[in-house]
Write a protein that holds these residues in place. Structure first.
Motif, PDB file in Angstrom:
ATOM      1  N   LEU A   1      55.674  53.375  39.039  1.00 18.43           N
ATOM      2  CA  LEU A   1      54.791  53.337  40.202  1.00 18.43           C
ATOM      3  C   LEU A   1      53.377  52.875  39.849  1.00 18.43           C
ATOM      4  CD1 LEU A   1      54.539  53.909  43.221  1.00 18.43           C
ATOM      5  CD2 LEU A   1      53.933  56.274  42.653  1.00 18.43           C
ATOM      6  N   TYR A   2      52.816  53.410  38.754  1.00 17.91           N
ATOM      7  CA  TYR A   2      51.426  53.087  38.455  1.00 17.91           C
ATOM      8  C   TYR A   2      51.244  51.624  38.049  1.00 17.91           C
ATOM      9  CZ  TYR A   2      52.619  53.780  33.462  1.00 17.91           C
ATOM     10  OH  TYR A   2      53.165  53.709  32.215  1.00 17.91           O
ATOM     11  N   GLU A   3      52.335  50.930  37.719  1.00 16.72           N
ATOM     12  CA  GLU A   3      52.233  49.528  37.349  1.00 16.72           C
ATOM     13  C   GLU A   3      52.062  48.617  38.565  1.00 16.72           C
ATOM     14  OE1 GLU A   3      55.656  48.710  34.996  1.00 16.72           O
ATOM     15  OE2 GLU A   3      54.825  49.629  33.182  1.00 16.72           O
ATOM     16  N   LEU A   4      52.115  49.204  39.769  1.00 16.46           N
ATOM     17  CA  LEU A   4      51.886  48.403  40.975  1.00 16.46           C
ATOM     18  C   LEU A   4      50.464  47.846  41.009  1.00 16.46           C
ATOM     19  CD1 LEU A   4      53.655  50.655  43.640  1.00 16.46           C
ATOM     20  CD2 LEU A   4      54.473  48.479  42.709  1.00 16.46           C
ATOM     21  N   ILE A   5      49.530  48.565  40.373  1.00 11.43           N
ATOM     22  CA  ILE A   5      48.148  48.092  40.290  1.00 11.43           C
ATOM     23  C   ILE A   5      47.869  47.721  38.841  1.00 11.43           C
ATOM     24  CG2 ILE A   5      45.724  48.631  40.715  1.00 11.43           C
ATOM     25  CD1 ILE A   5      46.587  50.741  42.684  1.00 11.43           C
ATOM     26  N   PRO A   6      47.530  46.474  38.545  1.00  7.22           N
ATOM     27  CA  PRO A   6      47.273  46.063  37.158  1.00  7.22           C
ATOM     28  C   PRO A   6      46.153  46.877  36.526  1.00  7.22           C
ATOM     29  CG  PRO A   6      47.476  44.150  38.592  1.00  7.22           C
ATOM     30  CD  PRO A   6      47.422  45.347  39.489  1.00  7.22           C
ATOM     31  N   LEU A   7      46.217  47.012  35.214  1.00 10.29           N
ATOM     32  CA  LEU A   7      45.247  47.826  34.489  1.00 10.29           C
ATOM     33  C   LEU A   7      43.827  47.288  34.665  1.00 10.29           C
ATOM     34  CD1 LEU A   7      44.467  50.078  32.562  1.00 10.29           C
ATOM     35  CD2 LEU A   7      45.150  48.608  30.647  1.00 10.29           C
ATOM     36  N   ASP A   8      43.659  45.966  34.622  1.00 11.31           N
ATOM     37  CA  ASP A   8      42.316  45.418  34.755  1.00 11.31           C
ATOM     38  C   ASP A   8      41.726  45.703  36.128  1.00 11.31           C
ATOM     39  OD1 ASP A   8      44.198  43.725  35.879  1.00 11.31           O
ATOM     40  OD2 ASP A   8      42.998  41.922  35.557  1.00 11.31           O
ATOM     41  N   VAL A   9      42.577  45.710  37.152  1.00 15.39           N
ATOM     42  CA  VAL A   9      42.109  46.035  38.502  1.00 15.39           C
ATOM     43  C   VAL A   9      41.709  47.503  38.586  1.00 15.39           C
ATOM     44  CG1 VAL A   9      42.767  46.165  40.943  1.00 15.39           C
ATOM     45  CG2 VAL A   9      43.501  44.220  39.553  1.00 15.39           C
ATOM     46  N   LEU A  10      42.525  48.370  37.992  1.00 18.42           N
ATOM     47  CA  LEU A  10      42.195  49.788  37.989  1.00 18.42           C
ATOM     48  C   LEU A  10      40.891  50.051  37.258  1.00 18.42           C
ATOM     49  CD1 LEU A  10      45.610  51.595  37.381  1.00 18.42           C
ATOM     50  CD2 LEU A  10      44.086  51.885  39.343  1.00 18.42           C
ATOM     51  N   ARG A  11      40.636  49.336  36.190  1.00 18.01           N
ATOM     52  CA  ARG A  11      39.395  49.520  35.452  1.00 18.01           C
ATOM     53  C   ARG A  11      38.184  49.144  36.302  1.00 18.01           C
ATOM     54  NH1 ARG A  11      41.757  47.201  29.662  1.00 18.01           N
ATOM     55  NH2 ARG A  11      42.057  49.255  28.689  1.00 18.01           N
ATOM     56  N   VAL A  12      38.292  48.056  37.030  1.00 20.89           N
ATOM     57  CA  VAL A  12      37.187  47.644  37.905  1.00 20.89           C
ATOM     58  C   VAL A  12      37.013  48.645  39.045  1.00 20.89           C
ATOM     59  CG1 VAL A  12      36.366  45.864  39.481  1.00 20.89           C
ATOM     60  CG2 VAL A  12      37.404  45.213  37.312  1.00 20.89           C
ATOM     61  N   ILE A  13      38.126  49.132  39.590  1.00 19.28           N
ATOM     62  CA  ILE A  13      38.051  50.117  40.666  1.00 19.28           C
ATOM     63  C   ILE A  13      37.312  51.366  40.195  1.00 19.28           C
ATOM     64  CG2 ILE A  13      39.424  51.739  42.043  1.00 19.28           C
ATOM     65  CD1 ILE A  13      41.517  49.524  42.361  1.00 19.28           C
ATOM     66  N   TRP A  14      37.647  51.824  38.981  1.00 15.75           N
ATOM     67  CA  TRP A  14      36.991  53.030  38.491  1.00 15.75           C
ATOM     68  C   TRP A  14      35.555  52.779  38.058  1.00 15.75           C
ATOM     69  CZ3 TRP A  14      37.334  57.877  39.295  1.00 15.75           C
ATOM     70  CH2 TRP A  14      38.518  58.392  39.777  1.00 15.75           C
ATOM     71  N   TRP A  15      35.230  51.562  37.673  1.00 14.33           N
ATOM     72  CA  TRP A  15      33.824  51.203  37.456  1.00 14.33           C
ATOM     73  C   TRP A  15      33.059  51.292  38.771  1.00 14.33           C
ATOM     74  CZ3 TRP A  15      31.223  46.763  39.333  1.00 14.33           C
ATOM     75  CH2 TRP A  15      29.941  46.567  38.797  1.00 14.33           C
ATOM     76  N   LEU A  16      33.672  50.780  39.844  1.00 17.76           N
ATOM     77  CA  LEU A  16      33.042  50.860  41.162  1.00 17.76           C
ATOM     78  C   LEU A  16      32.917  52.307  41.633  1.00 17.76           C
ATOM     79  CD1 LEU A  16      34.837  47.875  42.938  1.00 17.76           C
ATOM     80  CD2 LEU A  16      32.410  47.996  42.327  1.00 17.76           C
ATOM     81  N   LEU A  17      33.972  53.104  41.428  1.00 19.76           N
ATOM     82  CA  LEU A  17      33.942  54.497  41.867  1.00 19.76           C
ATOM     83  C   LEU A  17      32.900  55.298  41.093  1.00 19.76           C
ATOM     84  CD1 LEU A  17      37.725  55.364  42.388  1.00 19.76           C
ATOM     85  CD2 LEU A  17      35.943  55.155  44.129  1.00 19.76           C
ATOM     86  N   LEU A  18      32.738  54.993  39.809  1.00 17.08           N
ATOM     87  CA  LEU A  18      31.695  55.669  39.038  1.00 17.08           C
ATOM     88  C   LEU A  18      30.328  55.339  39.620  1.00 17.08           C
ATOM     89  CD1 LEU A  18      30.786  57.364  36.628  1.00 17.08           C
ATOM     90  CD2 LEU A  18      30.859  55.285  35.222  1.00 17.08           C
ATOM     91  N   GLY A  19      30.134  54.076  39.982  1.00 18.66           N
ATOM     92  CA  GLY A  19      28.886  53.690  40.631  1.00 18.66           C
ATOM     93  C   GLY A  19      28.687  54.396  41.953  1.00 18.66           C
TER      94      GLY A  19
END
Length: 387
Positions: free
Chosen positions: A3-21
């Motif tokens: 299931l978690y592979e539905l979102i690529p790792l690089d996309v998840l990293r950017v999402i969490w960079w945005l969420l941290l901001g």
């Protein structure tokens, strides 16, 4: 497919960079005016009743506002473990000062009115001042150090090492550019606190808050421009010279980083990010204008926009760097090599999508219930007011 592979790792990293901001900006927008009011307290309130008015504008909401700070720390710990380890080690003294100051705040709120003594209450008023002004200053100082690069190394086991003794580390943190960034942060949050007091108070407290807040806003505006010029021409930037391992393992030593040139190359590569500093300057300028014109809600909103622009400009300028290393550039932490695992980021994202709307809804409800002005007559008439 897992299931978690539905979102690529690089996309998840950017999402969490945005969420941290988002979490850090949310903390600045909400708890920022709490700290601003604390920093203004000895100056906007000349009598005990006036200071109680200022305190009662933030007393019922500061604990909820501080949730954003806790969420930000939790997000760093879970989503960016190397960042948590390196930053909390390198900024240990700064973190200690911030936490010590923040501890004064709840104690001040709870103990200030326990005795009907002028000396007792004045002492706690200054404690509340420290609890507001010191974190506001230190957060800016920390950001100024991040932009210059933090002097850490990583060994083969990815353990962070900080050379130098205690005095060297302290003097290293309190460098001129970092102190200028601290001035930006402190003056900006004092302006934000004044904007909040203009909405929540009236009479002498409001007049003094608007006068001091407009000056603080002008200081923030000028200091932010000066910091930007200094960053462009006096601070060396960082850039990745190897292939970006955006879907690779979280190992900073896999990348080659060069400490050269200027951070401003980001604006040549991504011109659209210039909107962030423009919003920062426009928001601060309009907040100052609103304070002088006696506007209330619009001034607070402009102040929030200014804070949003200033903080986001730092993150967008540095991207993809999160914590560069001036001692060992190849050890710099970036969005692509300092995150948790693919599965961890996905599970945390699901939790965030569930709980963040609940937090936002509850926060909005609290502010709706507590909306309205606090007056001298209110605090003098209600002898049971806690603050």
């Amino acid at each position: 497919m897992i299931l978690y592979e539905l979102i690529p790792l690089d996309v998840l990293r950017v999402i969490w960079w945005l969420l941290l901001g988002v979490l850090l900006i949310g903390f600045a927008l909400t708890d920022g005016f709490d700290m601003g009011v604390g920093a203004l307290l000895p100056f906007v309130g000349k009598t005990d009743s006036e200071r109680r008015v200022a305190i009662n504008t933030v007393g019922p909401v500061w604990e909820g506002n501080q949730v954003w700070f806790i969420l930000g720390g939790g997000a760093i710990f879970a989503a960016w473990p190397p960042l948590y380890a390196v930053s909390f080690s390198g900024f240990y003294l700064a973190m200690f000062l911030v936490l010590a100051a923040l501890i004064l705040r709840p104690v001040g709120f709870k103990y200030r009115s326990k005795r009907d003594s002028a000396a007792w209450r004045n002492g706690w008023d200054w404690a509340l001042f420290v609890g507001g002004a010191v974190p506001a200053l230190i957060f800016g100082v920390a950001m100024g150090n991040v932009l210059q690069g933090v002097p850490f190394e990583l060994n083969d086991m990815l353990m962070p090492l900080y050379p130098g003794n205690f005095i060297m580390k302290l003097l290293g943190l309190l460098n001129p550019y970092a102190l200028l960034a601290g001035v930006v942060s402190l003056s900006m949050l004092m302006m934000h606190g004044a904007a909040w007091l203009s909405v929540k108070t009236e009479g002498a407290v409001k007049v003094r808050a608007t006068e001091i807040g407009s000056v603080a806003g002008m200081v923030a505006f000028a200091a932010y421009i000066l910091a930007g010029i200094w960053l462009a021409f006096g601070i060396t930037g960082y850039h990745i010279t190897s292939v970006v391992p955006d879907n690779g393992p979280s190992n900073p030593l896999f990348s080659t980083v060069e400490h050269s040139g200027s951070w401003m190359r980001a604006y040549a590569d991504r011109p659209w990010i210039a909107i962030a500093p423009i919003l920062g300057l426009a928001g601060i300028a309009m907040a100052v204008r609103g304070l002088r014109a006696g506007r209330e809600v619009s001034t607070l909103l402009w102040s929030k926009l200014g804070i949003f622009g200033v903080i986001s400009s730092v993150g967008l300028t540095m991207f993809p760097f999160i914590l560069p290393s001036s001692k060992m550039p190849d050890a710099s932490l970036t969005v692509w090599d300092a995150s948790s695992s693919h599965q961890t980021l996905f599970i945390m994202l699901v939790c965030a999508l569930i709980f963040m709307p609940l937090i936002l809804a509850y926060t909005a409800w609290v502010y709706k219930v507590l909306w309205g002005k606090v007056t001298v007559e209110d605090v003098e008439r209600d002898s049971h007011t806690v603050y």
